[in-house]
Write a protein that holds these residues in place. Structure first.
Motif, PDB file in Angstrom:
ATOM      1  N   TRP A  17     -19.913  86.277  54.255  1.00 17.07           N
ATOM      2  CA  TRP A  17     -20.763  86.856  53.528  1.00 17.07           C
ATOM      3  C   TRP A  17     -19.952  88.205  53.146  1.00 17.07           C
ATOM      4  O   TRP A  17     -20.174  88.398  51.842  1.00 17.07           O
ATOM      5  CB  TRP A  17     -22.027  87.369  54.226  1.00 17.07           C
ATOM      6  CG  TRP A  17     -23.138  86.437  54.158  1.00 17.07           C
ATOM      7  CD1 TRP A  17     -23.697  85.886  55.550  1.00 17.07           C
ATOM      8  CD2 TRP A  17     -23.862  85.877  53.247  1.00 17.07           C
ATOM      9  NE1 TRP A  17     -24.691  84.993  55.119  1.00 17.07           N
ATOM     10  CE2 TRP A  17     -24.493  84.995  53.721  1.00 17.07           C
ATOM     11  CE3 TRP A  17     -23.838  86.030  51.771  1.00 17.07           C
ATOM     12  CZ2 TRP A  17     -25.568  84.087  52.934  1.00 17.07           C
ATOM     13  CZ3 TRP A  17     -24.369  85.301  50.948  1.00 17.07           C
ATOM     14  CH2 TRP A  17     -25.425  84.221  51.304  1.00 17.07           C
ATOM     15  N   GLN A  20     -17.747  86.741  50.323  1.00 11.99           N
ATOM     16  CA  GLN A  20     -18.284  86.270  49.330  1.00 11.99           C
ATOM     17  C   GLN A  20     -18.702  87.650  48.618  1.00 11.99           C
ATOM     18  O   GLN A  20     -18.554  87.654  47.117  1.00 11.99           O
ATOM     19  CB  GLN A  20     -19.760  85.814  49.494  1.00 11.99           C
ATOM     20  CG  GLN A  20     -19.673  84.311  50.141  1.00 11.99           C
ATOM     21  CD  GLN A  20     -19.465  83.473  48.978  1.00 11.99           C
ATOM     22  OE1 GLN A  20     -19.690  83.591  47.908  1.00 11.99           O
ATOM     23  NE2 GLN A  20     -18.539  82.660  49.168  1.00 11.99           N
ATOM     24  N   SER A  21     -18.995  88.627  49.121  1.00  7.73           N
ATOM     25  CA  SER A  21     -19.383  89.972  48.343  1.00  7.73           C
ATOM     26  C   SER A  21     -17.979  90.511  47.551  1.00  7.73           C
ATOM     27  O   SER A  21     -17.813  90.914  46.584  1.00  7.73           O
ATOM     28  CB  SER A  21     -19.665  91.269  49.373  1.00  7.73           C
ATOM     29  OG  SER A  21     -20.016  92.274  48.806  1.00  7.73           O
ATOM     30  N   ALA A  65     -25.082  89.771  49.208  1.00  4.02           N
ATOM     31  CA  ALA A  65     -24.007  89.292  50.302  1.00  4.02           C
ATOM     32  C   ALA A  65     -23.634  90.491  51.177  1.00  4.02           C
ATOM     33  O   ALA A  65     -23.446  90.297  52.399  1.00  4.02           O
ATOM     34  CB  ALA A  65     -22.851  88.717  49.608  1.00  4.02           C
ATOM     35  N   HIS A  68     -26.309  91.026  53.486  1.00  4.66           N
ATOM     36  CA  HIS A  68     -26.290  89.940  54.513  1.00  4.66           C
ATOM     37  C   HIS A  68     -25.384  90.159  55.621  1.00  4.66           C
ATOM     38  O   HIS A  68     -25.799  90.114  57.011  1.00  4.66           O
ATOM     39  CB  HIS A  68     -25.984  88.391  54.015  1.00  4.66           C
ATOM     40  CG  HIS A  68     -27.264  88.026  53.164  1.00  4.66           C
ATOM     41  ND1 HIS A  68     -28.597  88.360  53.362  1.00  4.66           N
ATOM     42  CD2 HIS A  68     -27.266  87.447  52.072  1.00  4.66           C
ATOM     43  CE1 HIS A  68     -29.277  87.913  52.250  1.00  4.66           C
ATOM     44  NE2 HIS A  68     -28.497  87.028  51.613  1.00  4.66           N
TER      45      HIS A  68
END
Length: 109
Positions: A17, A20-21, A65, A68
């Motif tokens: 995550w 992704q961020s 993201a 999360h």
């Protein structure tokens, strides 16, 4: 105790995550830096709306993201605290000479 087996899996998900961020930062910056005026008056308004919409959407996805990843970090911490509290509570129930006994490393799927 038994909750420790989740740590590696939670860390793997947290890292994914975070990546992704971070991966959404580049596209968001590119959208913010694009100049719709270069396309001319005929499409500038539409291009500006397009860029603004996607920049905002990318920012929302990046923040989700990141959220999360933070939630998974908190979960790992909560498991650690819960595990420690469980060990301590169990040790208090043992015979005096066994109260320093530590749990065996968890095994399982």
């Amino acid at each position: 105790m038994t909750i420790q087996m989740w740590t590696a899996t939670l860390q793997k998900a947290r890292t994914a995550w975070e990546e992704q961020s971070e991966g959404l930062n580049g596209p968001r910056k590119n959208l913010a830096q694009a100049d719709p005026a270069l396309l001319g008056d005929a499409v500038q308004g539409a291009a500006d709306a397009f860029l603004t919409t996607w920049e905002q959407r990318t920012l929302v996805l990046r923040d989700q993201a990141s959220g999360h990843a933070d939630a998974l970090a908190q979960t790992m911490y909560d498991f650690l605290v819960t595990d420690a509290e469980s060990v301590e509570a169990t040790q208090q129930l043992l015979l005096w000479e066994d109260r320093g006994t530590l749990p065996v490393q968890a095994v399982g799927p």
